[in-house]
Structures are given as C-alpha cells and as structure tokens.
Write a protein that holds these residues in place. Structure first.
Motif, PDB file in Angstrom:
ATOM      1  N   PHE A   1      -9.875  30.523  -0.117  1.00 23.35           N
ATOM      2  CA  PHE A   1      -9.482  29.422   0.759  1.00 23.35           C
ATOM      3  C   PHE A   1     -10.745  28.881   1.417  1.00 23.35           C
ATOM      4  O   PHE A   1     -11.431  29.601   2.139  1.00 23.35           O
ATOM      5  CB  PHE A   1      -8.506  29.983   1.792  1.00 23.35           C
ATOM      6  CG  PHE A   1      -7.924  28.967   2.729  1.00 23.35           C
ATOM      7  CD1 PHE A   1      -6.781  28.270   2.389  1.00 23.35           C
ATOM      8  CD2 PHE A   1      -8.510  28.731   3.963  1.00 23.35           C
ATOM      9  CE1 PHE A   1      -6.220  27.347   3.267  1.00 23.35           C
ATOM     10  CE2 PHE A   1      -7.955  27.808   4.842  1.00 23.35           C
ATOM     11  CZ  PHE A   1      -6.803  27.114   4.491  1.00 23.35           C
ATOM     12  N   GLY A   2     -11.052  27.631   1.158  1.00 19.30           N
ATOM     13  CA  GLY A   2     -12.302  27.055   1.677  1.00 19.30           C
ATOM     14  C   GLY A   2     -12.051  26.197   2.899  1.00 19.30           C
ATOM     15  O   GLY A   2     -11.187  25.335   2.894  1.00 19.30           O
ATOM     16  N   PHE A   3     -12.820  26.452   3.923  1.00 23.39           N
ATOM     17  CA  PHE A   3     -12.680  25.730   5.176  1.00 23.39           C
ATOM     18  C   PHE A   3     -13.973  24.934   5.339  1.00 23.39           C
ATOM     19  O   PHE A   3     -15.036  25.517   5.539  1.00 23.39           O
ATOM     20  CB  PHE A   3     -12.521  26.783   6.269  1.00 23.39           C
ATOM     21  CG  PHE A   3     -11.616  26.377   7.383  1.00 23.39           C
ATOM     22  CD1 PHE A   3     -10.335  25.926   7.119  1.00 23.39           C
ATOM     23  CD2 PHE A   3     -12.033  26.476   8.699  1.00 23.39           C
ATOM     24  CE1 PHE A   3      -9.488  25.562   8.160  1.00 23.39           C
ATOM     25  CE2 PHE A   3     -11.198  26.123   9.737  1.00 23.39           C
ATOM     26  CZ  PHE A   3      -9.921  25.660   9.455  1.00 23.39           C
ATOM     27  N   LEU A   4     -13.865  23.617   5.226  1.00 17.69           N
ATOM     28  CA  LEU A   4     -15.077  22.810   5.169  1.00 17.69           C
ATOM     29  C   LEU A   4     -15.201  21.880   6.357  1.00 17.69           C
ATOM     30  O   LEU A   4     -14.202  21.515   6.962  1.00 17.69           O
ATOM     31  CB  LEU A   4     -15.069  21.923   3.920  1.00 17.69           C
ATOM     32  CG  LEU A   4     -14.590  22.526   2.626  1.00 17.69           C
ATOM     33  CD1 LEU A   4     -14.673  21.493   1.531  1.00 17.69           C
ATOM     34  CD2 LEU A   4     -15.449  23.706   2.263  1.00 17.69           C
ATOM     35  N   GLY A   5     -16.410  21.455   6.597  1.00 16.48           N
ATOM     36  CA  GLY A   5     -16.604  20.490   7.677  1.00 16.48           C
ATOM     37  C   GLY A   5     -18.027  20.535   8.159  1.00 16.48           C
ATOM     38  O   GLY A   5     -18.743  21.516   7.931  1.00 16.48           O
ATOM     39  N   ALA A   6     -18.428  19.469   8.816  1.00 20.16           N
ATOM     40  CA  ALA A   6     -19.803  19.379   9.313  1.00 20.16           C
ATOM     41  C   ALA A   6     -20.003  20.377  10.454  1.00 20.16           C
ATOM     42  O   ALA A   6     -19.031  20.978  10.936  1.00 20.16           O
ATOM     43  CB  ALA A   6     -20.051  17.964   9.800  1.00 20.16           C
ATOM     44  N   ASN A   7     -21.237  20.524  10.906  1.00 22.84           N
ATOM     45  CA  ASN A   7     -21.504  21.399  12.051  1.00 22.84           C
ATOM     46  C   ASN A   7     -20.693  20.920  13.243  1.00 22.84           C
ATOM     47  O   ASN A   7     -20.619  19.724  13.497  1.00 22.84           O
ATOM     48  CB  ASN A   7     -22.981  21.346  12.431  1.00 22.84           C
ATOM     49  CG  ASN A   7     -23.836  22.081  11.426  1.00 22.84           C
ATOM     50  OD1 ASN A   7     -23.327  22.851  10.609  1.00 22.84           O
ATOM     51  ND2 ASN A   7     -25.120  21.832  11.464  1.00 22.84           N
ATOM     52  N   GLY A   8     -20.075  21.887  13.916  1.00 20.53           N
ATOM     53  CA  GLY A   8     -19.330  21.519  15.122  1.00 20.53           C
ATOM     54  C   GLY A   8     -17.896  21.091  14.860  1.00 20.53           C
ATOM     55  O   GLY A   8     -17.168  20.741  15.783  1.00 20.53           O
ATOM     56  N   ALA A   9     -17.459  21.145  13.605  1.00 21.27           N
ATOM     57  CA  ALA A   9     -16.097  20.699  13.276  1.00 21.27           C
ATOM     58  C   ALA A   9     -15.033  21.642  13.834  1.00 21.27           C
ATOM     59  O   ALA A   9     -13.884  21.248  14.034  1.00 21.27           O
ATOM     60  CB  ALA A   9     -15.938  20.579  11.763  1.00 21.27           C
ATOM     61  N   GLY A  10     -15.403  22.898  14.058  1.00 20.27           N
ATOM     62  CA  GLY A  10     -14.455  23.859  14.623  1.00 20.27           C
ATOM     63  C   GLY A  10     -14.143  25.019  13.682  1.00 20.27           C
ATOM     64  O   GLY A  10     -13.205  25.787  13.920  1.00 20.27           O
ATOM     65  N   LYS A  11     -14.950  25.189  12.652  1.00 22.40           N
ATOM     66  CA  LYS A  11     -14.684  26.228  11.641  1.00 22.40           C
ATOM     67  C   LYS A  11     -14.862  27.637  12.221  1.00 22.40           C
ATOM     68  O   LYS A  11     -13.997  28.487  12.074  1.00 22.40           O
ATOM     69  CB  LYS A  11     -15.614  26.042  10.425  1.00 22.40           C
ATOM     70  CG  LYS A  11     -15.552  24.657   9.818  1.00 22.40           C
ATOM     71  CD  LYS A  11     -16.473  24.505   8.621  1.00 22.40           C
ATOM     72  CE  LYS A  11     -17.944  24.707   8.882  1.00 22.40           C
ATOM     73  NZ  LYS A  11     -18.582  23.682   9.738  1.00 22.40           N
ATOM     74  N   THR A  12     -16.011  27.835  12.874  1.00 20.27           N
ATOM     75  CA  THR A  12     -16.282  29.178  13.410  1.00 20.27           C
ATOM     76  C   THR A  12     -15.266  29.533  14.497  1.00 20.27           C
ATOM     77  O   THR A  12     -14.772  30.666  14.554  1.00 20.27           O
ATOM     78  CB  THR A  12     -17.717  29.245  13.980  1.00 20.27           C
ATOM     79  OG1 THR A  12     -18.613  28.915  12.931  1.00 20.27           O
ATOM     80  CG2 THR A  12     -18.050  30.616  14.516  1.00 20.27           C
ATOM     81  N   THR A  13     -14.939  28.577  15.324  1.00 22.81           N
ATOM     82  CA  THR A  13     -13.965  28.827  16.393  1.00 22.81           C
ATOM     83  C   THR A  13     -12.632  29.254  15.775  1.00 22.81           C
ATOM     84  O   THR A  13     -11.984  30.189  16.260  1.00 22.81           O
ATOM     85  CB  THR A  13     -13.806  27.553  17.256  1.00 22.81           C
ATOM     86  OG1 THR A  13     -15.096  27.180  17.731  1.00 22.81           O
ATOM     87  CG2 THR A  13     -12.877  27.782  18.426  1.00 22.81           C
TER      88      THR A  13
END
Ligand code: ATP
Length: 308
Positions: A35-47
C-alpha cells in the motif's frame, strides 16, 4: 469471520494547535498488499503512520490496525507491527549485531528467539561476516537493509516503511523494492510512503495525499485510466521550448508540457489526425520534428494533473 483488512481508518484527523496536518482521511489496506502512501513533503504521511503505529494520538476518527483499535489498543498494535522511520532508527555507534540485539530486546524476543531470528535477518540482509562492523561505516543501501531487518525481527503482520528509500542510490532503491515485494509475497502487509513516483508503480494500491487530504485512490493502472482520459504522445523536436508554446495554442490539444527535452501531448484526436496536424504546424514554424509517438502515462503525469 477473519478480517481481510490489515488497516482501516475512517475520518482520521490530526490537528497541531489550529493546524490540521491530517484532515479526515478514510482508507482500507488489504492483507498482504503493498500500500503506497504518496505526497509531497508536509502532506501528512508521517503523521498518519505515527497515528497508525500508536505513537501519536489522533484528534478525531476511528481505525484498526491488525484488528486492534488505534485509540485504545496501541500497546497491542506495537507487538504486531514493524516500523522503519525515515532516519532508519538505527544506532550508528553500535555494531550490526548490537543493533539487532537492541531491537530484538525492544520487541520482547527471548534470547533463543533473538539468536534464531538475528541469524536469519543477518543472512537475509546479506550481512553475514559483517556482524561486528560499526553501523555508521555501512553504505546507505546496507544500512537500509539492516534497518528493515530489525523492523522484521519479531515477524510482524504489517510493516510501516516511512520513506525507506530517501537518499539511497538508484540501484539500492531498485533492490530494496525487490525485497519489499518478497516480504509482501510472504503475506506481510507493507504500508510504505515515498515521494518517488516511479516507485509507486510497484504498489498494489496507492493513495495520494495533498495538504492532509487524500486526493486520489486506486491501483496505479486504474488511476492512470481514470485521470488521464485522453491519449498521450511524446514528441522530440530541435526547438522544444518554442514547440511546446505553439502546441498549447492548438485547440484539439488539451495539454502540452516539457519533460526535459521531450514534449508530452494530450489529445482526444486519433493518431493519424494528430500527427498530420502537428507535423503541418511545426513545419510551418520551421521546427524539425524528430519523433512523435504514443506513450503510456506515468503516475507522475497523473499527479501533475491532479495537483493542478
Ligand atoms: P515529510 O516527507 O516531510 O515527512 P509528510 O507528508 O510525512 O512529509 P508530516 O511529517 O506528516 O508530512 O507533516 C505534515 C504537517 O504537519 C507538516 O506541515 C508538519 O510541519 C506538521 N507537523 C508534523 N508534526 C508536527 C508537530 N508535532 N507539531 C506541529 N506541526 C507538526
């Protein structure tokens, strides 16, 4: 009935003061998928990952990881998952074996289990004979394998990988994805974040995040079909900047963009008509067309369109 999903969340939300880092997201991760969770820096992935791993309390929403509630059962969740953070979470001044022992202890492995799993992980990561090397002396690709190995010591059902390939060379990145595929093949669910869009092609299902929200969901091929409904062509000319400018003025062309020296063209026209029109126009402008061929859209094309 046994659940077929490894992770489910509904209305998941995280606010830091008045700032909403994760804004009411919903998704399901099926068991055994990548399952890939993508997005630019700050998109909220790590959170998001930190909330799923029981490291950060959600502000709102409900969710389950490995069958356990993310609000109330965080300690149970921690025993069922592996987590590899962006910085690989290894201790640089410890040896390889010491790192393995440390993480084995953290995951509650007995001395016997640690002996057995430690060996397996060393072999699997290709680090046999290097057990006493200080971790800081390892090249990025080796460190990355060691970090992944330590996160798998306790044989978790789900592994969360937060930008595991950031800052790693392209060959190691490719090899790392082979390993991820192997892990998924063995039935472990892989939840991975990346901002390298080419890597997202390896995922079974992806979500694209933008400023805390999910703006696209599906398998890579599905997303391409859904988002890019026109046909895509690639053109090479002797004057790419001028050519793209001219293409943008043509009515039947819905998009023209420069990618290095190549031009991507989006249109609903049949191939022959497009070619005739473009060749005539370029010839009138004294631009030499070196090639003009249909191509498949990439995820990068999908995301450029969505984010626009
Ligand atoms: P990156 O790849 O840079 O880690 P990301 O998509 O993982 O990006 P997050 O780390 O989840 O993004 O951060 C989302 C937003 O929340 C960012 O704007 C970040 O500054 C903010 N943020 C994260 N943690 C906190 C915190 N503890 N307090 C305040 N703001 C935070």
């Amino acid at each position: 009935m046994r659940s077929e999903s490894a992770v489910t969340v509904k209305g998941l939300c995280k606010r830091f003061g008045s700032f909403t880092a994760v804004d009411h997201i919903d998704f399901t991760v099926r068991k055994g998928e990548i399952f890939g969770f993508l997005g630019a820096n700050g998109a909220g992935k790590t959170t998001t990952i930190r909330m799923l791993c029981g490291l950060l309390r959600p502000s709102e929403g409900v969710g389950k990881v490995a069958g356990f509630d993310i609000m109330t059962d965080t300690e149970m969740i921690k025993t069922r998952i592996g987590y590899m953070s962006q910085k690989f979470s290894l201790y640089d001044d410890l040896t390889i074996m010491e790192n393995i022992s440390f993480f084995g202890g953290l995951y509650g492995l007995s001395a016997r289990e640690l002996g057995k799993r430690g060996r397996e992980v060393i072999e699997w990561a290709g680090l046999a004979g290097m057990e006493r090397r200080i971790t800081s002396t390892l090249a990025g690709g080796w460190k990355q394998r060691l970090a992944l190995g330590t996160a798998l010591l306790h044989e978790p059902e789900i592994i969360f990988l937060d930008e595991p390939t950031a800052g790693v060379d392209p060959v190691s990145r490719r090899n790392f994805w082979k390993i991820i595929q192997e892990i998924a093949h063995r039935g472990v669910t892989v939840f991975v974040t990346t901002h390298y869009l080419d890597e997202a092609e390896y995922c079974h299902s992806i979500r694209l995040m933008d400023r805390g929200r999910i703006i696209a969901a599906g398998a890579p091929e599905e997303l391409k079909k859904e988002v890019i409904t026109e046909k895509m062509y690639q053109m090479e000319t002797d004057q790419p900047a001028r050519a793209v400018h001219i293409l943008k003025t043509l009515q039947d062309i819905s998009g023209a963009s420069l990618l290095g020296i190549k031009i991507n063209i989006l249109t609903d026209l049949p191939e022959q008509e497009l070619k005739q029109m473009v060749l005539e126009k370029m010839s009138a402008e004294e631009i030499r067309v070196e090639s003009l061929e249909p191509v498949d859209p990439t995820l990068e094309d999908v995301f450029i369109r969505l984010i626009k």
